[in-house]
Design a protein around this motif. Structure first.
Motif, mmCIF file in Angstrom:
data_model
loop_
_atom_site.group_PDB
_atom_site.id
_atom_site.type_symbol
_atom_site.label_atom_id
_atom_site.label_comp_id
_atom_site.label_asym_id
_atom_site.label_seq_id
_atom_site.Cartn_x
_atom_site.Cartn_y
_atom_site.Cartn_z
ATOM 1 N N MET A 1 0.912 -1.401 -0.234
ATOM 2 C CA MET A 1 -0.071 -0.012 0.346
ATOM 3 C C MET A 1 0.754 1.204 -0.393
ATOM 4 N N HIS A 2 1.092 1.866 -0.905
ATOM 5 C CA HIS A 2 1.382 3.368 -1.191
ATOM 6 C C HIS A 2 0.553 4.610 -0.172
ATOM 7 N N VAL A 76 9.794 4.622 2.880
ATOM 8 C CA VAL A 76 8.404 3.542 3.210
ATOM 9 C C VAL A 76 7.764 3.925 1.765
ATOM 10 N N HIS A 77 6.663 3.399 1.607
ATOM 11 C CA HIS A 77 5.802 3.205 0.443
ATOM 12 C C HIS A 77 5.006 4.427 0.193
ATOM 13 N N SER A 78 5.745 5.380 -0.164
ATOM 14 C CA SER A 78 5.240 6.375 -0.443
ATOM 15 C C SER A 78 3.986 6.190 -1.801
ATOM 16 N N SER A 79 3.412 7.443 -2.055
ATOM 17 C CA SER A 79 2.275 7.305 -3.052
ATOM 18 C C SER A 79 3.012 8.644 -3.656
ATOM 19 N N LEU A 80 2.682 8.484 -5.297
ATOM 20 C CA LEU A 80 3.567 10.161 -5.961
ATOM 21 C C LEU A 80 2.163 10.700 -5.988
ATOM 22 N N GLU A 81 1.552 10.640 -5.207
ATOM 23 C CA GLU A 81 0.575 11.221 -5.640
ATOM 24 C C GLU A 81 0.836 12.471 -3.634
ATOM 25 N N ASN A 101 19.398 16.867 -3.493
ATOM 26 C CA ASN A 101 18.361 16.112 -4.751
ATOM 27 C C ASN A 101 17.358 14.821 -4.628
ATOM 28 N N VAL A 102 16.203 15.342 -4.934
ATOM 29 C CA VAL A 102 15.294 14.180 -4.934
ATOM 30 C C VAL A 102 14.928 13.549 -5.863
ATOM 31 N N ILE A 103 14.756 12.164 -5.979
ATOM 32 C CA ILE A 103 14.026 11.473 -6.981
ATOM 33 C C ILE A 103 13.119 10.327 -6.266
ATOM 34 N N ALA A 104 12.194 10.811 -7.134
ATOM 35 C CA ALA A 104 11.307 10.093 -6.944
ATOM 36 C C ALA A 104 10.768 8.780 -7.567
ATOM 37 N N GLY A 105 10.667 7.787 -6.945
ATOM 38 C CA GLY A 105 10.818 6.171 -7.537
ATOM 39 C C GLY A 105 9.446 5.674 -7.403
ATOM 40 N N ALA A 106 8.655 4.950 -8.469
ATOM 41 C CA ALA A 106 7.488 3.942 -7.764
ATOM 42 C C ALA A 106 7.324 3.975 -6.902
ATOM 43 N N ARG A 107 7.930 3.547 -5.855
ATOM 44 C CA ARG A 107 7.742 3.294 -4.800
ATOM 45 C C ARG A 107 8.657 3.956 -2.993
#
Length: 132
Positions: A1-2, A76-81, A101-107
């Motif tokens: 769960m994100h 943490v499994h963060s949501s892209l939203e 410098n932050v890079i967001a992955g899908a999870r």
């Protein structure tokens, strides 16, 4: 769960300092292809490619090798939203004068911080999580 709830995300950051040193290299599209398989992350830009490469690989191939960064993964499994996570993390680091410098992955989100301040950055993020 994100997760999307900011207080829950912050309490659950569980930041981990990854092994290795990384550099951000910009290469034209053709040159980038020779190094893409070694990249931890990449971003196609209109005028070329930005690659996050291992420092040793960059040095071995005569690519820019400064500044060096370490990667802190927020497990943490963060949501892209989710709203506010990047701002909270970068704000906490900025308050201590640490570039982020932050890079967001899908999870997960991955925060690249200057190599010389990586341990301090990890402590800042752990304190942010404890204080949430």
């Amino acid at each position: 769960m994100h997760l999307t709830d900011l207080p829950t995300l912050l309490r659950s950051l569980a930041p981990v300092l990854r092994d290795g040193e990384w550099v951000f290299c910009w290469l034209d599209h053709d040159a980038a292809q020779a190094h893409a398989e070694h990249a931890l992350a990449s971003m196609r830009e209109d005028d070329g490619m930005s690659l996050v490469l291992p420092l040793a690989h960059a040095r071995a191939h005569g690519l820019p090798d400064t500044p060096a960064f370490r990667c802190i993964t927020l497990t943490v499994h963060s949501s892209l939203e989710a709203v506010g996570l990047t701002a909270a993390v970068s704000g906490a680091l900025a308050a201590r004068g640490i570039a982020a410098n932050v890079i967001a992955g899908a999870r997960h989100d991955h925060v690249f911080v200057p190599e010389m301040r990586a341990d301090e950055a990890l402590a800042v993020l752990q304190a942010l999580s404890r204080g949430a």
